[in-house]
Enzyme design. Structure first.
Site, PDB file in Angstrom:
ATOM      1  N   TYR A 136      -1.578  -0.368  11.178  1.00 45.43           N
ATOM      2  CA  TYR A 136      -1.988  -0.861   9.915  1.00 45.43           C
ATOM      3  C   TYR A 136      -0.656  -0.723   8.929  1.00 45.43           C
ATOM      4  CZ  TYR A 136      -3.496  -1.306   5.073  1.00 45.43           C
ATOM      5  OH  TYR A 136      -3.656  -1.547   3.761  1.00 45.43           O
TER       6      TYR A 136
ATOM      7  N   LYS B 104       1.758  -3.407   7.300  1.00 40.60           N
ATOM      8  CA  LYS B 104       2.080  -3.641   5.869  1.00 40.60           C
ATOM      9  C   LYS B 104       3.496  -3.381   5.398  1.00 40.60           C
ATOM     10  CE  LYS B 104      -0.712  -4.388   2.967  1.00 40.60           C
ATOM     11  NZ  LYS B 104      -1.280  -5.878   2.557  1.00 40.60           N
TER      12      LYS B 104
ATOM     13  N   THR C 208       0.691  -1.287   0.167  1.00 40.11           N
ATOM     14  CA  THR C 208       0.058  -0.075   0.038  1.00 40.11           C
ATOM     15  C   THR C 208       0.771   1.190  -0.015  1.00 40.11           C
ATOM     16  OG1 THR C 208      -1.613   1.184   1.396  1.00 40.11           O
ATOM     17  CG2 THR C 208      -0.120  -0.320   2.607  1.00 40.11           C
ATOM     18  N   ASP C 209       0.232   2.383  -0.725  1.00 32.61           N
ATOM     19  CA  ASP C 209       1.164   3.661  -0.482  1.00 32.61           C
ATOM     20  C   ASP C 209       1.194   4.004   1.164  1.00 32.61           C
ATOM     21  OD1 ASP C 209      -1.780   4.528   0.093  1.00 32.61           O
ATOM     22  OD2 ASP C 209      -1.676   5.869  -1.489  1.00 32.61           O
ATOM     23  N   GLU C 210       0.463   3.632   1.943  1.00 29.24           N
ATOM     24  CA  GLU C 210       0.497   3.944   3.283  1.00 29.24           C
ATOM     25  C   GLU C 210       1.737   3.707   3.890  1.00 29.24           C
ATOM     26  OE1 GLU C 210      -3.042   3.731   5.628  1.00 29.24           O
ATOM     27  OE2 GLU C 210      -4.525   3.601   3.801  1.00 29.24           O
TER      28      GLU C 210
HETATM   29  P1  NAD Z   1     -10.465  -6.194   2.717  1.00 28.24           P
HETATM   30  O1  NAD Z   1     -10.361  -6.024   4.172  1.00 28.24           O
HETATM   31  O2  NAD Z   1     -11.739  -6.117   2.041  1.00 28.24           O
HETATM   32  O3  NAD Z   1     -10.342  -7.729   2.452  1.00 28.24           O
HETATM   33  C1  NAD Z   1      -9.384  -8.563   3.255  1.00 28.24           C
HETATM   34  C2  NAD Z   1      -9.640  -9.911   3.088  1.00 28.24           C
HETATM   35  O4  NAD Z   1      -8.572 -10.902   3.608  1.00 28.24           O
HETATM   36  C3  NAD Z   1     -11.025 -10.484   3.706  1.00 28.24           C
HETATM   37  O5  NAD Z   1     -11.612 -11.385   2.630  1.00 28.24           O
HETATM   38  C4  NAD Z   1     -10.523 -11.221   4.688  1.00 28.24           C
HETATM   39  O6  NAD Z   1     -11.496 -12.404   5.215  1.00 28.24           O
HETATM   40  C5  NAD Z   1      -9.349 -11.718   4.217  1.00 28.24           C
HETATM   41  N1  NAD Z   1      -8.237 -12.479   5.397  1.00 28.24           N
HETATM   42  C6  NAD Z   1      -8.188 -11.491   6.332  1.00 28.24           C
HETATM   43  N2  NAD Z   1      -7.100 -12.441   7.331  1.00 28.24           N
HETATM   44  C7  NAD Z   1      -6.906 -13.496   6.712  1.00 28.24           C
HETATM   45  C8  NAD Z   1      -6.011 -14.642   6.880  1.00 28.24           C
HETATM   46  N3  NAD Z   1      -5.494 -14.523   8.011  1.00 28.24           N
HETATM   47  N4  NAD Z   1      -6.081 -15.513   6.089  1.00 28.24           N
HETATM   48  C9  NAD Z   1      -6.747 -15.476   4.715  1.00 28.24           C
HETATM   49  N5  NAD Z   1      -7.551 -14.391   4.557  1.00 28.24           N
HETATM   50  C10 NAD Z   1      -7.686 -13.484   5.383  1.00 28.24           C
HETATM   51  O7  NAD Z   1      -9.081  -5.441   2.048  1.00 28.24           O
HETATM   52  P2  NAD Z   1      -9.184  -5.034   0.612  1.00 28.24           P
HETATM   53  O8  NAD Z   1      -9.504  -3.352   0.905  1.00 28.24           O
HETATM   54  O9  NAD Z   1      -9.838  -5.505  -0.377  1.00 28.24           O
HETATM   55  O10 NAD Z   1      -7.318  -4.904   0.517  1.00 28.24           O
HETATM   56  C11 NAD Z   1      -6.912  -5.896  -0.062  1.00 28.24           C
HETATM   57  C12 NAD Z   1      -5.358  -5.702   0.246  1.00 28.24           C
HETATM   58  O11 NAD Z   1      -4.746  -4.493  -0.636  1.00 28.24           O
HETATM   59  C13 NAD Z   1      -4.878  -5.799   1.406  1.00 28.24           C
HETATM   60  O12 NAD Z   1      -3.458  -6.225   1.702  1.00 28.24           O
HETATM   61  C14 NAD Z   1      -4.643  -4.213   1.728  1.00 28.24           C
HETATM   62  O13 NAD Z   1      -3.657  -3.876   2.710  1.00 28.24           O
HETATM   63  C15 NAD Z   1      -4.227  -3.655   0.294  1.00 28.24           C
HETATM   64  N6  NAD Z   1      -4.606  -2.291   0.003  1.00 28.24           N
HETATM   65  C16 NAD Z   1      -5.825  -2.057   0.163  1.00 28.24           C
HETATM   66  C17 NAD Z   1      -6.096  -0.529  -0.492  1.00 28.24           C
HETATM   67  C18 NAD Z   1      -7.453  -0.061  -0.178  1.00 28.24           C
HETATM   68  O14 NAD Z   1      -7.792   1.069  -0.490  1.00 28.24           O
HETATM   69  N7  NAD Z   1      -8.424  -0.926   0.211  1.00 28.24           N
HETATM   70  C19 NAD Z   1      -5.228   0.181  -0.897  1.00 28.24           C
HETATM   71  C20 NAD Z   1      -4.039  -0.575  -0.846  1.00 28.24           C
HETATM   72  C21 NAD Z   1      -3.540  -1.558  -0.562  1.00 28.24           C
END
Ligand code: NAD
Length: 357
Positions: free
Chosen positions: A167, A171, A143-145
């Site tokens: 968080y 990451k 993530t950019d964070e």
């Molecule tokens: P989300 O919270 O909607 O989904 C996370 C998924 O991971 C869920 O389905 C959850 O059940 C599963 N999960 C959690 N712990 C687990 C484990 N121990 N084993 C297996 N599955 C597990 O997240 P998102 O918003 O779709 O983000 C997806 C990824 O992208 C993450 O890694 C997040 O850090 C990264 N990300 C998100 C954003 C954003 O804007 N949402 C931006 C940049 C990066």
């Protein structure tokens, strides 16, 4: 039951966290774009995981004999090394992509144990399997964070990593762990660092779906501080397209920022949603205390992705936001079920009052 490893000539792809917001879009993207891929989705189904997000694939594959099916769900934990061994031994994955994470900053401020567990320990478990079973490609969704506050200018792939909250620290821990496995073990990994995604199926504790659903319910929208924090937004379909490009054309051992360059303050985003819904935003906005350690601005530069792999976003921010608003208007059952559940309500009581204990 999973198909035998040798059935058909499919290329096996493992997506971890494929029942969450971005993971489910990516699973759908792979499934519908590549008929020769068989997609395995390993997801723990935490509060954020929801298999209703991929119901269309389940319907699509219904009636197909087991060895011809191209989508398989495995309910399990990326920290479960025994389960990972079984999966990696059986399926000779051509690529493993890790979306699984605890992903909400506010929750990480209240309690960070699950963040350290899944986001660091889980990534370590995956890296060990990728190494042991000589998987040809591993993609970590970062993530950019991790760059922390960017008061002006843009973060590049070589910029310092300075996370500000549990968080982003978890990451960042995963990100540097993958870098260490690349350098020490020559694990064929790729890291993608994305800016904020938005679109259908996003859990309604995050800003855009929270604002849309709160307008639709006639409720207040809690806004941290004065709402002047700047985030960079990308439509989830553009994000999937960028990851597809990276998966199929990027060399191993590389790091890529993903962004569409849409910098907006939180208040600007809320006002735009109000316009799209024909609402007056003022009575809906409730200013609450800021997050401890809040980052004022994120901005990543994706010039490398454009220059070296020719990728560019295809969706205009306002049009994509309009599509997203319409989706939440048309799919109220999906988000009302989530908002009524204890897992949402108990956290939201704190989030909406900026209570971090
Ligand atoms: P989300 O919270 O909607 O989904 C996370 C998924 O991971 C869920 O389905 C959850 O059940 C599963 N999960 C959690 N712990 C687990 C484990 N121990 N084993 C297996 N599955 C597990 O997240 P998102 O918003 O779709 O983000 C997806 C990824 O992208 C993450 O890694 C997040 O850090 C990264 N990300 C998100 C954003 C954003 O804007 N949402 C931006 C940049 C990066």
């Amino acid at each position: 039951m999973l198909p035998p490893s040798s059935s058909n000539n499919f290329k096996n792809i493992l997506v971890c966290g494929g029942s969450g917001f971005m993971g489910s879009h990516f699973v759908g993207h792979l499934y519908h774009t590549y008929p020769s891929y068989r997609v395995f989705n390993l997801d723990l189904l935490t509060y954020a995981g929801n298999n209703a997000n991929i119901r269309d694939i389940e319907l699509h594959k219904a009636g197909v004999p087991l060895d011809g099916q191209r989508y398989h769900f495995i309910h399990g934990d990326i920290c479960d090394r025994g389960l990972l061994e079984e999966l990696f031994r059986a399926h000779a994955f051509a690529s493993v992509l890790n979306f699984a994470a605890e992903s909400h900053v506010d929750r990480s401020i209240i309690s960070s144990v699950d963040f350290i567990r899944t986001n660091i320990y889980g990534v370590h478990a995956l890296m060990e399997m990728v190494r042991k079973y000589s998987i040809p490609q591993f993609i970590q969704i970062s993530t950019d964070e991790i760059y922390g506050d960017v008061p002006d200018g843009y973060s590049h792939e070589e910029s310092p990593i300075r996370p500000s909250n549990p968080y982003s620290a978890s990451k960042a821990g995963a990100d540097v762990l993958v870098q260490a496995f690349i350098r020490t073990h020559r694990v064929p990994a790729i890291i993608v660092r994305s800016s904020n995604n938005f679109g259908p199926f996003q859990y309604p504790e995050k800003l855009i779906p929270l604002a849309i659903t709160s307008f639709l319910e006639g409720k207040k929208i809690p806004v941290h501080g004065q709402g002047q924090h700047v985030r960079s937004w990308i439509y989830v379909k553009d994000f999937c397209d960028a990851v597809d490009t990276i998966m199929h054309t990027a060399p191993r051992y590389t790091i890529w920022n993903i962004s569409a360059g849409n910098l907006r303050t939180n208040l600007e985003v809320i006002h735009r949603i109000a316009d799209l819904l024909g609402k007056d935003p003022k009575p809906h906005i409730e200013h609450i205390g800021d997050r401890p350690g809040a980052d004022h601005r994120y901005a990543v530069d994706h010039a490398k992705l454009h220059r070296e792999l020719g990728w560019a976003p295809k969706h205009n921010f306002d049009a994509a936001l309009g599509e997203t608003v319409r989706w939440y208007q048309m799919n109220q059952e999906w988000w009302k079920r989530i908002k009524e559940a204890d897992t949402f309500r108990l956290h939201y009581e704190k989030q909406s009052k900026a209570q971090y204990y």
